[in-house]
Design a protein around this motif. Structure first.
Motif, PDB file in Angstrom:
ATOM      1  N   GLY A  75     111.963  -3.448  65.852  1.00 61.80           N
ATOM      2  CA  GLY A  75     112.931  -3.786  66.898  1.00 61.80           C
ATOM      3  C   GLY A  75     114.331  -3.279  66.581  1.00 61.80           C
ATOM      4  O   GLY A  75     115.031  -2.779  67.467  1.00 61.80           O
ATOM      5  N   THR A  76     114.746  -3.403  65.337  1.00 61.34           N
ATOM      6  CA  THR A  76     116.103  -2.991  64.976  1.00 61.34           C
ATOM      7  C   THR A  76     116.295  -1.500  65.218  1.00 61.34           C
ATOM      8  O   THR A  76     117.277  -1.063  65.820  1.00 61.34           O
ATOM      9  N   GLU A  77     115.329  -0.709  64.761  1.00 62.97           N
ATOM     10  CA  GLU A  77     115.470   0.736  64.966  1.00 62.97           C
ATOM     11  C   GLU A  77     115.379   1.087  66.453  1.00 62.97           C
ATOM     12  O   GLU A  77     116.110   1.954  66.942  1.00 62.97           O
ATOM     13  N   THR A 191     116.688  -2.852  77.713  1.00 60.79           N
ATOM     14  CA  THR A 191     116.363  -4.256  77.481  1.00 60.79           C
ATOM     15  C   THR A 191     115.620  -4.403  76.160  1.00 60.79           C
ATOM     16  O   THR A 191     114.704  -3.632  75.856  1.00 60.79           O
ATOM     17  N   ASP A 192     116.036  -5.394  75.388  1.00 62.96           N
ATOM     18  CA  ASP A 192     115.370  -5.736  74.140  1.00 62.96           C
ATOM     19  C   ASP A 192     114.293  -6.770  74.511  1.00 62.96           C
ATOM     20  O   ASP A 192     114.600  -7.927  74.795  1.00 62.96           O
ATOM     21  N   ALA A 193     113.046  -6.315  74.538  1.00 66.55           N
ATOM     22  CA  ALA A 193     111.946  -7.187  74.976  1.00 66.55           C
ATOM     23  C   ALA A 193     111.174  -7.744  73.784  1.00 66.55           C
ATOM     24  O   ALA A 193     110.032  -8.201  73.929  1.00 66.55           O
ATOM     25  N   LEU A 214     110.517  -2.854  71.567  1.00 67.71           N
ATOM     26  CA  LEU A 214     109.433  -3.760  71.170  1.00 67.71           C
ATOM     27  C   LEU A 214     109.327  -3.796  69.647  1.00 67.71           C
ATOM     28  O   LEU A 214     109.669  -2.823  68.973  1.00 67.71           O
ATOM     29  N   SER A 215     108.804  -4.906  69.123  1.00 68.69           N
ATOM     30  CA  SER A 215     108.576  -5.022  67.685  1.00 68.69           C
ATOM     31  C   SER A 215     107.212  -5.653  67.468  1.00 68.69           C
ATOM     32  O   SER A 215     106.902  -6.696  68.057  1.00 68.69           O
ATOM     33  N   ALA A 216     106.385  -5.042  66.603  1.00 72.98           N
ATOM     34  CA  ALA A 216     104.999  -5.500  66.456  1.00 72.98           C
ATOM     35  C   ALA A 216     104.878  -6.885  65.826  1.00 72.98           C
ATOM     36  O   ALA A 216     104.021  -7.678  66.213  1.00 72.98           O
ATOM     37  N   HIS A 217     105.740  -7.193  64.854  1.00 75.43           N
ATOM     38  CA  HIS A 217     105.493  -8.439  64.112  1.00 75.43           C
ATOM     39  C   HIS A 217     105.837  -9.695  64.894  1.00 75.43           C
ATOM     40  O   HIS A 217     105.532 -10.798  64.456  1.00 75.43           O
ATOM     41  N   LYS A 218     106.435  -9.542  66.061  1.00 77.62           N
ATOM     42  CA  LYS A 218     106.704 -10.721  66.889  1.00 77.62           C
ATOM     43  C   LYS A 218     105.521 -11.031  67.791  1.00 77.62           C
ATOM     44  O   LYS A 218     105.521 -12.023  68.504  1.00 77.62           O
ATOM     45  N   LEU A 219     104.522 -10.158  67.816  1.00 74.57           N
ATOM     46  CA  LEU A 219     103.414 -10.376  68.740  1.00 74.57           C
ATOM     47  C   LEU A 219     102.055 -10.278  68.066  1.00 74.57           C
ATOM     48  O   LEU A 219     101.033 -10.041  68.712  1.00 74.57           O
TER      49      LEU A 219
END
Ligand code: PLP
Length: 395
Positions: A75-77, A191-193, A214-219
């Motif tokens: 997500g940060t990148e 948008t930061d989803a 998107l960030s994988a570790h949140k899902l």
């Protein structure tokens, strides 16, 4: 309070346990599909095929085309690439262009926005930027009137998160997009989803956005992998330079196992998203109701109808957040201050301040976030620990 065995992991918004489907898919890649996806031999081609299958899944999940998906390290990148990559494309040396974001964005958006505005991103090619941070309502929603005033024909980029990571509020993306298109026709909407992805139908919700993080570790996927969707025909300038992977948009050897695990988590999540959101929402309500009933002078920071189902942000009067988190930790209840990077810091939450709370009110805030593995026994067990800890701190 004596140390107790873990009773409740209530920090799913910081990281949620990987789904078995993701772990299995990753193990298979690590064993057989370890080749570099940029190579030309058969094993490399297989790795590349796995990456492309994952790209199709991620694209479908947000209603984008596969060619619009850029894999990143998280997500940060993704947020940095959206902000700095867009501003590099759309700023010049002389006249400053406008950038607008909500004041409740995650630091992964706020920090590159502020870096660009103070000229610290010049080396990347970002020119002059005038940043406006738009405040929030007391309920934790972006202030749409203030947003309207901040937008203009020179606005190049607008960033409003799909859902807030601290208080969990789901932002009115449709209304934001309407204002942006009407008042800032040249602007891209990012948008930061990251937090919304486990619970909302993104293909619908982020439809009007040009850039989606998107960030994988949140899902339920692994840490260190994510994606930025860049809708055609828009372009982002790369912030990492090297081998030119991801069609020159993000250099670096593909994290094949991570990407495959990310996609496997998405596919599993997609199949059960609605039922899971309803189940988690019921547990959250039970937890919040029980804490509010047993701990006096406690306030919910945002109305439940406006938040993601797993979020419960509570403020306990006359309690210091760090002390409470420490007692909860000892009691086996794992919660957080709001954003993983900020917990432990003494600074009051920028989100609560933007919602109009004073620093004293913000000090007693704790974020409890439920997720896929949360059980009723876990949340009910946590209630007593929270009540004991608050009573002890107030005594
Ligand atoms: N954006 C939001 C809203 C987040 O909650 C987080 C993580 O807490 C991030 C971005 C950063 O994501 P990552 O941990 O993948 O870098």
């Amino acid at each position: 309070m004596t140390a107790r065995p873990a009773v409740a992991y209530l920090d799913h918004a910081a990281a949620t346990p990987p789904r078995p489907e993701a772990l299995e898919a990753m193990a298979a890649v690590e064993a057989d599909g370890f080749a570099n996806a940029s190579g030309s031999h058969r094993l490399a081609r297989e790795a590349r095929r796995a990456v492309e299958e994952a790209r199709d899944l991620v694209a479908g999940f947000v209603g984008a085309r596969p060619s619009e998906v850029v894999f990143t390290s998280g997500g940060t990148e993704s947020d940095n690439l959206a902000v700095l990559g867009t501003l590099t494309e759309r700023t010049g040396a002389l006249e400053p262009v406008g950038a607008v974001c909500s004041a409740i964005e995650h630091a992964a958006v706020l920090a590159p926005m502020r870096a660009a505005a103070r000229g610290a991103a010049r080396l990347l090619g970002v020119g002059a930027v005038k940043l406006t941070e738009v405040g929030a309502t007391p309920e934790g929603m972006i202030d749409l009137d203030a947003l309207a005033l901040a937008l203009g024909p020179d606005t190049a980029l607008v960033s409003v998160m799909t859902a807030n990571n601290e208080v969990g509020t789901v932002q009115p993306i449709d209304a934001v997009a309407g204002l942006v298109r009407a008042r800032a026709p040249r602007a891209l909407l990012h948008t930061d989803a990251v937090q919304a992805a486990p619970y909302l139908d993104l293909a619908e919700v982020v439809g009007p956005c040009d850039l989606i993080a998107l960030s994988a570790h949140k899902l339920g996927g692994p840490k260190g992998v994510g994606a930025l969707v860049v809708r055609a025909p828009h372009r982002v300038a790369p912030i990492l330079h090297g081998g030119g992977q991801e069609h020159e948009r993000r250099s670096g050897t593909h994290n094949v196992a991570g990407i495959v695990g990310f996609a496997a988590a998405l596919a599993a999540l997609d199949a059960e998203r609605e039922a899971e959101a309803a189940r988690v929402g019921r547990l959250r309500d039970a937890f919040a109701d029980a804490v509010l009933a047993s701990v006096p002078d406690t306030t919910e920071s945002a109305p439940r109808r406006a938040t993601l189902p797993g979020h419960c942000h509570l403020r306990f009067a006359r309690v210091e957040q760090e002390e409470l988190l420490m007692l909860l930790d000892r009691g086996g209840v794992y919660a957080s201050a709001g954003s993983a990077c900020a917990s432990g810091a003494v600074e009051p939450s920028h989100v609560l301040l933007a919602m109009g709370l004073d620093p004293l009110e913000a000090r007693g805030g704790v974020r409890f976030t439920l997720g896929r593995t949360t059980t009723e026994a876990e949340v009910l067990g946590a209630v007593g620990v929270v009540a004991d800890a608050v009573a002890r701190l107030r005594a």
